[in-house]
Enzyme design. Structure first.
Site, short mmCIF file in Angstrom:
data_model
loop_
_atom_site.label_atom_id
_atom_site.label_comp_id
_atom_site.label_asym_id
_atom_site.label_seq_id
_atom_site.Cartn_x
_atom_site.Cartn_y
_atom_site.Cartn_z
N HIS A 1 34.70 38.33 37.16
CA HIS A 1 34.29 38.48 38.56
C HIS A 1 33.58 39.81 38.77
O HIS A 1 32.65 39.91 39.57
CB HIS A 1 35.51 38.41 39.49
CG HIS A 1 35.98 37.03 39.78
ND1 HIS A 1 35.25 36.12 40.49
CD2 HIS A 1 37.14 36.39 39.44
CE1 HIS A 1 35.92 34.97 40.60
NE2 HIS A 1 37.07 35.12 39.97
N ASP B 1 39.46 36.77 33.75
CA ASP B 1 38.80 36.30 34.96
C ASP B 1 38.41 37.46 35.86
O ASP B 1 37.29 37.49 36.41
CB ASP B 1 39.73 35.34 35.69
CG ASP B 1 39.22 34.93 37.05
OD1 ASP B 1 38.19 34.23 37.11
OD2 ASP B 1 39.84 35.31 38.07
N HIS C 1 50.56 35.13 41.29
CA HIS C 1 49.15 34.77 41.40
C HIS C 1 49.00 33.26 41.19
O HIS C 1 49.96 32.57 40.85
CB HIS C 1 48.31 35.56 40.39
CG HIS C 1 46.89 35.75 40.81
ND1 HIS C 1 45.84 35.15 40.15
CD2 HIS C 1 46.34 36.47 41.83
CE1 HIS C 1 44.71 35.50 40.74
NE2 HIS C 1 44.98 36.30 41.75
N SER D 1 41.08 28.96 40.60
CA SER D 1 42.23 29.00 39.69
C SER D 1 43.40 28.17 40.20
O SER D 1 44.15 27.60 39.41
CB SER D 1 42.69 30.45 39.46
OG SER D 1 41.74 31.16 38.72
N HIS E 1 32.84 31.65 40.06
CA HIS E 1 33.09 30.71 38.97
C HIS E 1 31.88 29.81 38.76
O HIS E 1 31.02 29.69 39.63
CB HIS E 1 34.31 29.83 39.30
CG HIS E 1 35.58 30.59 39.46
ND1 HIS E 1 36.75 30.00 39.91
CD2 HIS E 1 35.89 31.89 39.25
CE1 HIS E 1 37.71 30.90 39.95
NE2 HIS E 1 37.20 32.07 39.56
#
Length: 419
Positions: free
Chosen positions: A250, A246, A128, A77, A381
């Site tokens: 995960h 996301d 983040h 990311s 990913h």
């Protein structure tokens, strides 16, 4: 230095109309399978037609996401957000610094130089990777405390999301001394009607949509950001991120992922309405990468059970936590899942429960995947291209195939000229 615009030898400034305001929205981890899954998840089973979603309505193109070559073909990311914020490829983990760890100019910095307002509204902690890459520079996305402190110098007008644990009382006082109004509860949003805002509404991430049974969290933050930023006569640049798509990916957690997709879709519709009312506003929606390798259909079955998914009332993590705490856990599991667990399935869950919360959560996710015919290839990913959606002036520039750096270059080229 502004990167060269990469598409079709077009001088943006000769275009018939350019936006005053620009909103980039990132569905973190939202590969194409997620938008397809959301379409079927939202479909009305009582009609012959499969209804379109906001994603179908706004789709204009695709984008590649690979990072700087030293990091391979699969981005994280931070590198992807750096590309979207600066138009430059960098290494995985980079927060708007180049491969030599030198700061890169972001679109937010460029907007500030032009007197525009800037802001971020996210469902993760505000420091983040994605919001950080738009606002500041750091050699590592993991330096959360450093990033939070550096937000003081970003001069962003609106910072909304989670992350209370990274903002000490002394740091909050420094924000207040710089004119920020600090709030920590959604009920306080209405109290801020102008000026700078720092809203931190959770210790880290905002609650999962599926657990809160409320898909309006990101919509409320987005609307507040629009209300505040649009008071600047010179326009604004806003980042909105559906961060937790996301995180659910995960976790290989399809029910929770669909809840987060719903929250993000609602926020897009808020922006879409703003664009209709303010035709001088451009919205661009994309993903930074794909997460989890989601497949709609699995194990050789030509099926995907959305009705089962729609009946789930809580995340597997929440169900597991509650089931560990009580003796009559079987009834709770049936209620929260929305379907009757078979004796064989119940035995598997019981065995997992004896191993603890994490094992029970994993067993619940496996049960949901098996029953719904959902597949995953990784907990990380993948390197596939992502979709691009757009509306408003210059939206046509984002049609077709492009790189994520092209998105940044186009948006930066649409900023007002400096004198």
């Amino acid at each position: 230095m502004l990167p060269l615009f990469a598409a079709a030898n077009l001088d943006i400034h000769d275009a018939p109309s350019r936006p005053k305001n620009m909103i980039i929205m990132v569905g973190d981890g939202m590969g194409p399978a997620y938008t397809s899954a959301y379409r079927y998840y939202q479909n009305n089973p009582d009609t012959e037609e499969i209804e379109q979603t906001v994603f179908d309505r706004l789709l204009v193109g695709m984008a590649s996401t690979y990072p700087a070559r030293q990091s391979g073909f699969v981005t994280d990311s931070a590198a992807s957000a750096t590309a979207l914020a600066t138009g430059v490829k960098s290494y995985n983990g980079a927060i708007s610094v180049d491969v030599n760890k030198r700061p890169l100019t972001t679109i937010m910095q460029m907007a500030k130089e032009r007197g525009m307002a800037t802001g971020v509204a996210v469902t993760s902690q505000v420091n983040h990777a994605t919001p950080a890459a738009f606002l500041v520079h750091n050699e590592s996305r993991r330096n959360y405390d450093e990033i939070a402190k550096s937000y003081l110098d970003s001069d962003a007008d609106v910072i909304l999301g989670g992350g209370q644990k990274y903002f000490s009382s002394s740091l909050l006082e420094q924000f207040k001394s710089k004119g920020y109004q600090h709030i920590d509860d959604f009920s306080q949003l209405s109290s801020i009607t102008q000026g700078k805002a720092l809203g931190l509404f959770a210790e880290v991430q905002l609650p999962w949509v599926i657990d809160k049974q409320d898909s309006t969290q990101l919509s409320l933050l987005t609307q507040k950001a629009l209300d505040l930023l649009s008071q600047n006569d010179k326009g604004f640049v806003l980042l909105v991120e559906g961060s937790l798509i996301d995180w659910a990916g995960h976790n290989n957690d399809i029910a929770t992922a669909m809840g987060e997709m719903h929250g993000f879709a609602n926020a897009i519709e808020v922006v879409e309405q703003f664009v209709r009312a303010n035709p001088d506003t451009l919205m661009v929606v994309t993903a930074d990468h794909n997460t989890g390798g989601l497949s709609i259909g699995a194990n050789g079955e030509y099926a995907w059970d959305t009705q089962l998914l729609q009946g789930i009332k809580a995340s597997p993590a929440s169900i597991a936590e509650q089931a560990i705490a009580i003796d009559s856990w079987q009834a709770l599991v049936n209620d929260k899942l929305g379907f009757e667990v078979t004796d064989t399935e119940l035995q598997r869950l019981s065995n997992a429960r004896m191993q603890g919360k994490q094992a029970l959560e994993a067993s619940l996710k496996q049960l949901v995947d098996t029953r719904s015919f959902t597949g995953w290839t990784t907990t990380g990913h993948t390197g596939g291209d992502v979709q691009v959606f757009a509306a408003g002036p210059a939206a046509d520039l984002f049609k077709g195939n492009q790189d994520n750096t092209d998105i940044a270059e186009k948006m930066m080229s649409l900023l007002p000229r400096t004198k």
